[in-house]
Write a protein that holds these residues in place. Sequence first.
Motif, mmCIF file in Angstrom:
data_model
loop_
_atom_site.group_PDB
_atom_site.id
_atom_site.type_symbol
_atom_site.label_atom_id
_atom_site.label_comp_id
_atom_site.label_asym_id
_atom_site.label_seq_id
_atom_site.Cartn_x
_atom_site.Cartn_y
_atom_site.Cartn_z
ATOM 1 N N ALA A 183 -4.150 -4.260 -11.098
ATOM 2 C CA ALA A 183 -4.881 -4.492 -12.345
ATOM 3 C C ALA A 183 -6.095 -5.375 -12.128
ATOM 4 C CB ALA A 183 -3.950 -5.137 -13.373
ATOM 5 N N ASP A 184 -6.181 -5.985 -10.945
ATOM 6 C CA ASP A 184 -7.283 -6.894 -10.634
ATOM 7 C C ASP A 184 -7.658 -6.708 -9.168
ATOM 8 O OD1 ASP A 184 -8.261 -9.708 -9.557
ATOM 9 O OD2 ASP A 184 -8.640 -9.662 -11.718
ATOM 10 N N PRO A 185 -8.952 -6.769 -8.827
ATOM 11 C CA PRO A 185 -9.338 -6.590 -7.420
ATOM 12 C C PRO A 185 -8.664 -7.573 -6.466
ATOM 13 C CG PRO A 185 -11.266 -6.446 -8.828
ATOM 14 C CD PRO A 185 -10.132 -6.889 -9.706
ATOM 15 N N ALA A 186 -8.302 -8.748 -6.965
ATOM 16 C CA ALA A 186 -7.656 -9.734 -6.102
ATOM 17 C C ALA A 186 -6.306 -9.240 -5.594
ATOM 18 C CB ALA A 186 -7.485 -11.050 -6.860
ATOM 19 N N GLU A 187 -5.705 -8.263 -6.291
ATOM 20 C CA GLU A 187 -4.409 -7.736 -5.886
ATOM 21 C C GLU A 187 -4.509 -6.784 -4.686
ATOM 22 O OE1 GLU A 187 -2.368 -6.014 -9.190
ATOM 23 O OE2 GLU A 187 -2.936 -7.638 -10.554
ATOM 24 N N LEU A 188 -5.720 -6.400 -4.318
ATOM 25 C CA LEU A 188 -5.876 -5.447 -3.217
ATOM 26 C C LEU A 188 -5.384 -6.017 -1.883
ATOM 27 C CD1 LEU A 188 -9.418 -4.030 -4.098
ATOM 28 C CD2 LEU A 188 -7.214 -2.851 -4.338
ATOM 29 N N ALA A 189 -5.388 -7.321 -1.755
ATOM 30 C CA ALA A 189 -4.931 -7.935 -0.507
ATOM 31 C C ALA A 189 -3.452 -7.669 -0.265
ATOM 32 C CB ALA A 189 -5.209 -9.432 -0.529
ATOM 33 N N ASP A 199 -15.021 -3.041 7.793
ATOM 34 C CA ASP A 199 -14.907 -4.031 6.726
ATOM 35 C C ASP A 199 -13.466 -4.174 6.261
ATOM 36 O OD1 ASP A 199 -17.582 -4.482 6.816
ATOM 37 O OD2 ASP A 199 -18.079 -3.194 5.121
ATOM 38 N N SER A 200 -13.065 -5.394 6.035
ATOM 39 C CA SER A 200 -11.751 -5.677 5.458
ATOM 40 C C SER A 200 -11.899 -6.167 4.025
ATOM 41 C CB SER A 200 -11.015 -6.728 6.296
ATOM 42 O OG SER A 200 -11.782 -7.920 6.368
ATOM 43 N N ARG A 201 -13.080 -5.913 3.429
ATOM 44 C CA ARG A 201 -13.349 -6.306 2.044
ATOM 45 C C ARG A 201 -14.094 -5.182 1.337
ATOM 46 N NH1 ARG A 201 -13.054 -11.915 1.003
ATOM 47 N NH2 ARG A 201 -12.430 -13.106 2.833
ATOM 48 N N TRP A 202 -13.889 -5.095 0.027
ATOM 49 C CA TRP A 202 -14.644 -4.159 -0.808
ATOM 50 C C TRP A 202 -15.461 -4.972 -1.813
ATOM 51 C CZ3 TRP A 202 -10.019 -0.365 -1.952
ATOM 52 C CH2 TRP A 202 -9.930 0.564 -0.890
ATOM 53 N N LEU A 203 -16.709 -4.589 -2.008
ATOM 54 C CA LEU A 203 -17.577 -5.232 -2.989
ATOM 55 C C LEU A 203 -17.282 -4.620 -4.358
ATOM 56 C CD1 LEU A 203 -19.914 -7.326 -3.108
ATOM 57 C CD2 LEU A 203 -21.479 -5.370 -3.065
ATOM 58 N N LEU A 204 -16.739 -5.439 -5.262
ATOM 59 C CA LEU A 204 -16.330 -4.970 -6.585
ATOM 60 C C LEU A 204 -16.761 -5.983 -7.642
ATOM 61 C CD1 LEU A 204 -12.683 -3.947 -5.617
ATOM 62 C CD2 LEU A 204 -14.595 -2.375 -5.984
ATOM 63 N N ALA A 215 -10.841 -9.280 -0.566
ATOM 64 C CA ALA A 215 -10.074 -9.004 0.645
ATOM 65 C C ALA A 215 -9.105 -7.847 0.423
ATOM 66 C CB ALA A 215 -9.316 -10.255 1.081
ATOM 67 N N LEU A 216 -8.860 -7.110 1.499
ATOM 68 C CA LEU A 216 -7.982 -5.942 1.448
ATOM 69 C C LEU A 216 -6.800 -6.126 2.394
ATOM 70 C CD1 LEU A 216 -10.733 -3.193 1.891
ATOM 71 C CD2 LEU A 216 -9.915 -4.161 -0.273
ATOM 72 N N GLY A 217 -5.717 -5.468 2.067
ATOM 73 C CA GLY A 217 -4.630 -5.309 3.020
ATOM 74 C C GLY A 217 -4.833 -3.985 3.737
ATOM 75 N N VAL A 218 -5.465 -4.009 4.888
ATOM 76 C CA VAL A 218 -5.861 -2.776 5.566
ATOM 77 C C VAL A 218 -4.645 -2.136 6.234
ATOM 78 C CG1 VAL A 218 -7.310 -1.753 7.350
ATOM 79 C CG2 VAL A 218 -8.201 -3.607 5.923
ATOM 80 N N ARG A 219 -4.359 -0.906 5.826
ATOM 81 C CA ARG A 219 -3.242 -0.143 6.400
ATOM 82 C C ARG A 219 -3.713 0.774 7.516
ATOM 83 N NH1 ARG A 219 0.172 2.517 8.542
ATOM 84 N NH2 ARG A 219 1.969 3.549 7.625
ATOM 85 N N LEU A 220 -4.811 1.501 7.271
ATOM 86 C CA LEU A 220 -5.353 2.440 8.258
ATOM 87 C C LEU A 220 -6.873 2.381 8.241
ATOM 88 C CD1 LEU A 220 -3.222 5.661 7.551
ATOM 89 C CD2 LEU A 220 -2.940 4.109 9.481
ATOM 90 N N THR A 221 -7.469 2.546 9.414
ATOM 91 C CA THR A 221 -8.921 2.727 9.523
ATOM 92 C C THR A 221 -9.170 4.136 10.029
ATOM 93 O OG1 THR A 221 -9.283 0.382 10.008
ATOM 94 C CG2 THR A 221 -11.041 1.908 10.610
ATOM 95 N N LEU A 222 -9.804 4.939 9.199
ATOM 96 C CA LEU A 222 -10.084 6.335 9.533
ATOM 97 C C LEU A 222 -11.579 6.550 9.352
ATOM 98 C CD1 LEU A 222 -7.112 7.905 7.540
ATOM 99 C CD2 LEU A 222 -7.232 7.574 10.012
#
Length: 304
Positions: A183-189, A199-204, A215-222
């Motif tokens: 519900a909030d971009p902060a939850e993406l981590a 990048d491990s961050r998205w501009l939102l 910040a993101l919780g990166v699972r895969l880089t494709l």
Amino acid sequence: MISIDQLTGIRAFVETAQAGSFTLASERLALSRSAVSKAVARLEVQLGVRLLHRSTRRLALTEDGRAFHRHCLRALATLAQGESELRQKQGAVAGTLRIEVPVLFGRQWIAPALLELAREHPALHLDIAFLNRFGDLAGGQVDLAVRIGALPDSPNLVARPLGVQRTVICAAPAYLAARGRPADPAELAAHDCLVEGRDSRWLLADAQGELQAFALGVRLTLRDAMALRDAAIAGFGLARLPRWLVAAQLADGTLEEVLPQQASAASALPIHVIWPHQGALAARQRVVVDHLLARFVPLAPWER
């Protein structure tokens, strides 16, 4: 006065210079490799200069060849314009039109539109290159191009807008059911995110509408947008992708959008059809431009 033999040599020389080999040039001209090589050699004898450096591995323009190549491009463009004007007076849409389009966007949206047009005009030969690294329109090698992103401020180019590329954050319903809907971009981590680059961050946009890198919780880089889409469909996590790439999946429910306001506020790249500034458009250029504008303006099909 240029003879027919010299004109043949000029066309062979230009195609060889652009293709980088006699073999590719012969395929484009529908001639034998020997015929193309001999035509260029005769032209060099007539001019009294060497136009190409020849080796077993590659061909390269000499200094004289580069200068002559520029003149040849202008001359052939003038001839093509004259031919087009004559055909335009006769109401015919014919001849070759060289077009450059981005790879994925071109395959999914531009090529189908142009194939419709080719069916309507059998005498129109479309030569479409799917590239993410673009050539120089001002150099005379491309007649039309579709570009995504900001355009250079150049008096040598004419542009018409086709729409805007916006990105969406999306995931499979199964993933959202299992991990919840942010519900909030902060939850993406705390989520599994699928990214294309390093990048491990998205501009939102944050709650105040200000852009912020989250910040993101990166699972895969494709490093391919189609692979990201497929991974998102398979339930691996959240992906940020152009809306035009996932419009069908969003429509049929294969993917669901999350954080729409935060994502759309941060991403807007213009899409244009562009061409060299050279006076009146040839009939074959005009019909393509008009067809694309009719298909994409005022609302792009993936936004409908």
